[in-house]
Structure formats: structure tokens, C-alpha cells
Write an enzyme that holds these catalytic residues in place. Structure first.
Site, PDB file in Angstrom:
ATOM      1  N   ARG A 261       0.826  -1.199   0.000  1.00  0.00           N
ATOM      2  CA  ARG A 261       0.000   0.000   0.000  1.00  0.00           C
ATOM      3  C   ARG A 261       0.863   1.253   0.000  1.00  0.00           C
ATOM      4  NH1 ARG A 261      -4.975  -1.902   4.011  1.00  0.00           N
ATOM      5  NH2 ARG A 261      -5.287  -3.886   2.914  1.00  0.00           N
ATOM      6  N   ARG A 276       1.824   0.611  10.288  1.00  0.00           N
ATOM      7  CA  ARG A 276       1.469   1.123   8.967  1.00  0.00           C
ATOM      8  C   ARG A 276       2.662   1.018   8.024  1.00  0.00           C
ATOM      9  NH1 ARG A 276      -3.080   3.768   7.869  1.00  0.00           N
ATOM     10  NH2 ARG A 276      -3.447   4.010  10.091  1.00  0.00           N
ATOM     11  N   GLU A 348      -6.926  -1.550  14.864  1.00  0.00           N
ATOM     12  CA  GLU A 348      -7.505  -2.498  13.907  1.00  0.00           C
ATOM     13  C   GLU A 348      -6.514  -3.600  13.548  1.00  0.00           C
ATOM     14  OE1 GLU A 348      -8.877  -0.729  10.235  1.00  0.00           O
ATOM     15  OE2 GLU A 348      -8.805  -2.676   9.226  1.00  0.00           O
ATOM     16  N   SER A 351     -10.610  -6.787   9.517  1.00  0.00           N
ATOM     17  CA  SER A 351     -11.791  -6.117   9.004  1.00  0.00           C
ATOM     18  C   SER A 351     -12.540  -7.152   8.176  1.00  0.00           C
ATOM     19  CB  SER A 351     -11.344  -4.934   8.141  1.00  0.00           C
ATOM     20  OG  SER A 351     -12.426  -4.094   7.861  1.00  0.00           O
ATOM     21  N   ARG A 389       0.719  -6.623  12.484  1.00  0.00           N
ATOM     22  CA  ARG A 389       0.064  -6.020  13.644  1.00  0.00           C
ATOM     23  C   ARG A 389      -0.119  -7.048  14.760  1.00  0.00           C
ATOM     24  NH1 ARG A 389      -4.360  -1.581  11.288  1.00  0.00           N
ATOM     25  NH2 ARG A 389      -2.797  -0.299  10.232  1.00  0.00           N
TER      26      ARG A 389
END
Length: 424
Positions: A261, A276, A348, A351, A389
Site C-alpha cells: 500500500r 502502517r 484495527e 476487518s 500487527r
RNA sequence: GGAGAGUUGGCAGAGUGGUAAUGCAACGGACUCGAAAUCCGUCGAACCGCCUUAUAAGCGGCGCGCAGGUUCAAUUCCUGUACUCUCCUCCA
């Protein structure tokens, strides 16, 4: 992609539902106007094409009988020109129409909390006890760097910001985590997949990343290839443009892949640590199901993701996202957020979304039901879980005062018996 | 990277300017106690528009990898392009 017939038959419903997702009612009106224009032109051109087909048959018969057809040919030359002009006009209308349609987000489910951002999300449940520390818990990057298992500095040299080297026991821990996840999902009935990590634009369009989110991804220069931002893309496009027999449903797939990303627009956020990254590992779950089962399947998938955290004994909560906070393709999303002690907050880690027929319509993924009728499937996707994460959460929640990190019991076999990571 | 061949319905497979063969499968029917076999019939799946409250039916469009072009008319001719396969070259 939304169903235009549904919008056409009930424009107010569409405006109301999409207003909760920051779509202005004028955008619906614009789409409806283009749809109207499109059908008008379509009728005109189809009428002329019908005429052309008829006269062409007559010409064909005349020629066979060695009769003169000059009059009809002249007439059709004119009709042909009209058709061509109309088709050009139609193509233009269709272009803007399709572009506008493909930028409208999915309808939210009726039970979703309504609101513009994460403050309106609904907490469904809290699970696990938050550990009380007798010392000041450190951030995972501090722990990782001190143990020599995470190297952000050299990653910055070699690649840049938002990259990392996992070294030694760190790499082993990452591998233990995703192998554990894949094994769990296999037990739950998911088929393990190793998909391509680069996909073409049709695939990116099919799952809804394109055309709206092009700036969020990395693309290969001079080639129609994009590094996948999530395994959802290759897993959901696996059955693109296919009609599946009903008996084959539901299909459960899982894959470990890196996710790439660009993180455009997130400058300054989570600049340190594993939270991130431009590249991170993620175990993804994807389902293709019959429409009537998709919400049950979403609950099951969410529990599949939760199960990982429960086994790792990491505290988390589950929230249902507010309409304004959901991703583009989702009708309903459950986020799972894991407790990060140093930040004293939930972050998070998964999801899980039901996209209903939104992706299926774009990607033309259908099934033939028992009556032989063809319908769109419902697609679901969920992280199970974001691996980096998870490692961050383990480092922080399982840290000891001396800087070592205890390995969660279920991972010990995956670490070949190692129970604790200590400084070398 | 070089050379060649291919892409037509669920599958196989003809067609080289004028309504997209044929076979298998599928579906309906007959025969049968029932089934298989056989016989008769239907069948380009999906898509779009009109009609319809909606569906079906009906009518029309579309439809031979994709996008353009030529033509009264394109599966057929021309251009571009994607993918698959074979051989050569290279390569983990």
C-alpha cells in the site's frame, strides 16, 4: 457496482442510503439522467439496427435473384451513417454513466450504525482481560529493536520509510504467527491458496479498488500490473466472469500474502513501528456464498478471525463500522481491534466485510441455482489476521520487565519449542 | 527476446462477405411398474432495451477473445491488442 434498476425504481431510497456514505443526492440524479439518456439513445439505435437487419435481408434476397437493389443500398447507406452517429453519442454517454456508477459506494445494510466517522461505530463485544503492568510497557518497536529482531533503520536505507527487516527470532515469530493462522483456517474449512501478488486492472476493478483508489497502490511501470493491496483481490477475482454451480457454494479460500500500500494521505500517522507499512503480511479469508446466507457467513468469518486472538490470548473488541467509515465495497463491516498497551488503545487488526452483490456485479461472479437461473453471488472478505500487527500486539502484550518477550502457548510448537525471546 | 499456430454455446467442433452447421451434454415428452437404452421434440448460456406493478411470455438489439476500420451487410476482409499453445533463446 450498484444495481441501476434498483436506483431507477427507487431513487429516494438510493439517495437516503448513500447520503449516510457522503454521496450527494445530485450524484444520484446525475446517474439517473445519464441512464435515461442512455436508454433513449439505445432505443433509437436499436430501432435503426432492426430496420437495417430487415432491409439487409431483402438486399440479400434481391441479389440472389439477380434483381436490382440500388435503392435499398442507398437508403441503408444513410441509415448506417445515422447508426454510427448515434452509437458514438451512446458510447460517450455510456462512458460517463459507467464511470459515475462505478464510483458509487455500496448500500449500507439497514442495521449498520449511521454516522460520518469512526465515532459513530458500534462496539459489539469486548473480549479478554487487559493486562495490568507493574512497569511502564514499551512500544513494540523499542522492544523489537532492543532484542535485535526488528530493524527499521536498515530497511529505511535499503527501501525507505515504512519498511522493515524481521531478523532471527523476529522472522521466526512472524512465520509462526501466519502458519498458526493458516492452520486454524484450514480446520475451519478454508482452502489454502497461494495467489499471484500482481494483478491486472480488470481484477482491481472487479473488487472495487479501481477506478477510485488508484493512488493507494503500487503499479508496475509500462505494464498492466498492480501489486496487490490485499489478497482479497486475487482471491475474489479467482471466479471472475464465471458461473458456478449452486452445489459448489459456499466457497471458502484463505491465503497468506504480502499486501502493498502506498499509504498516500497518511503522512505523519503511525510513522514508527509495524502498524502502517508499505509492505506487510496478511492472512486473508474470502467467501463466495448464496445471498440468503451471507450475513450468517459474515458472523462466522468474524468469529474465525476472533478465534485467532482468543487462542493467542490477546484482548480485543469487535465493532460494527458506521456507514461513513466503511470501505467502498462493503455493506456491513466488523472491525476487530486488538489492545496495544503502549498506546493504551485498540488498533484495527482485522476487518470482515459482506460486500453482498456489489463486487459480484462488477466482476460478474454468478451461480446457477437449482432452477437453472443465474444469480449474482455474495462475496465476503476478512483479515484473519494482519500478521505484522499481530506480531506488534504480541511483543507489547507479552513483554517482560527485563525486555524479553514470552511466546504465547499456542505458538510455542510453531517456534520449535522456544518459549521466550531474549536478547542474544 | 525471436518465429509460428490458435481463441466460435456447458463441452467438442464446422463455417472464409448475405439467417452461426453438426455431435455430445442439458431440458420436455413418448415407451416402461420404474430406470437404462431407444424414439420424438426443444435448445447460443449470459447481457441490454421495449412491453409488464413485477415475473414469465412476446418483440427487438446484441452476440464467433477484445478494440477499432472497410462495407448496404463482417465470425468471414484490414489494423491494433490481450491471452493460450508449440519451437528457439534465456532463466530460478
Amino acid at each position: 457496482m450498484l444495481d441501476i434498476k434498483r436506483i431507477r425504481n427507487n431513487p429516494d431510497e438510493a439517495k437516503e442510503k448513500l447520503a449516510t456514505r457522503a454521496v450527494k443526492p445530485e450524484e444520484i440524479d446525475a446517474v439517473l439522467e445519464l441512464d435515461e439518456k442512455r436508454r433513449e439513445l439505445l432505443q433509437q439505435t436499436e430501432q435503426l439496427k432492426g430496420q437495417r437487419n430487415k432491409v439487409s435481408d431483402a438486399i440479400s434476397v434481391a441479389k440472389r435473384n439477380k434483381e436490382d437493389a440500388t435503392a435499398q443500398i442507398t437508403e441503408m447507406r444513410e441509415v448506417g451513417a445515422q447508426i454510427k452517429a448515434l452509437d458514438v453519442e451512446l458510447a460517450e454517454v455510456l462512458d460517463t454513466y459507467t464511470d459515475k456508477m462505478s464510483r458509487l459506494p455500496n448500500f449500507p445494510h439497514d442495521t449498520d450504525p449511521v454516522g460520518p466517522d469512526e465515532n459513530y461505530s458500534r462496539e459489539d463485544r469486548k473480549v479478554g482481560d487487559i493486562r495490568h503492568f507493574d512497569f511502564e510497557p514499551k512500544a513494540h518497536w523499542e522492544i523489537g529493536e532492543a532484542l535485535g529482531i526488528l530493524d527499521f533503520k536498515r530497511a529505511a536505507k535499503v527501501s525507505g520509510a515504512r519498511f522493515v527487516y524481521y531478523m532471527g527470532m523476529g522472522a521466526k515469530l512472524e512465520r509462526a504467527v501466519y502458519n498458526f493462522m493458516l492452520d486454524q483456517h484450514e480446520l475451519e474449512g478454508y482452502e489454502e491458496v497461494i495467489p499471484p501478488y500482481m494483478v491486472n486492472s480488470d481484477s482491481m476493478y472487479g473488487t472495487g479498488q479501481f477506478p477510485k483508489f488508484k493512488e493507494d497502490v503500487f503499479q508496475i511501470k509500462d505494464q498492466d500490473l498492480t501489486l496487490i493491496p490485499t489478497a482479497e483481490v486475487p482471491l475474489t477475482n479467482y471466479y471472475r466472469d464465471e458461473v458456478l454451480p449452486a452445489a459448489q457454494l459456499p466457497v471458502y479460500l484463505t491465503a497468506l500474502t504480502p499486501s502493498f500500500r502506498s499509504e498516500a494521505g497518511s503522512a505523519g500517522r503511525d510513522t514508527r513501528g509495524l502498524i502502517r507499512m508499505h509492505q506487510f503480511n496478511k492472512v486473508e479469508m474470502v467467501k463466495y456464498v448464496k445471498p440468503e446466507t451471507s450475513y450468517d457467513e459474515l458472523e462466522k468469518m468474524t468469529h474465525n478471525a476472533e478465534n485467532i486472538l482468543q487462542q493467542l490470548k490477546l484482548p480485543y473488541h469487535v465493532i460494527t463500522l458506521a456507514t461513513g467509515d466503511m470501505s467502498f465495497t462493503a455493506a456491513e463491516t466488523h472491525d476487530i481491534e486488538v489492545w496495544i498497551p503502549h498506546q493504551e488503545t485498540y488498533r484495527e487488526i482485522s476487518s470482515c466485510s459482506n460486500c453482498e452483490d456489489f463486487q459480484a456485479r462488477r466482476a460478474q461472479i454468478r451461480y446457477r441455482d437449482e432452477d437453472g437461473k443465474v444469480n449474482l453471488v455474495h462475496t465476503l472478505n476478512g483479515s484473519g489476521l494482519a500478521v505484522g500487527r499481530t506480531v506488534a500486539a504480541i511483543l507489547e502484550n507479552y513483554q517482560n520487565e527485563d525486555g524479553s518477550v514470552t511466546i504465547p502457548d499456542v505458538l510455542v510448537p510453531y517456534m520449535r519449542g522456544v518459549k521466550k525471546i531474549e536478547k542474544k
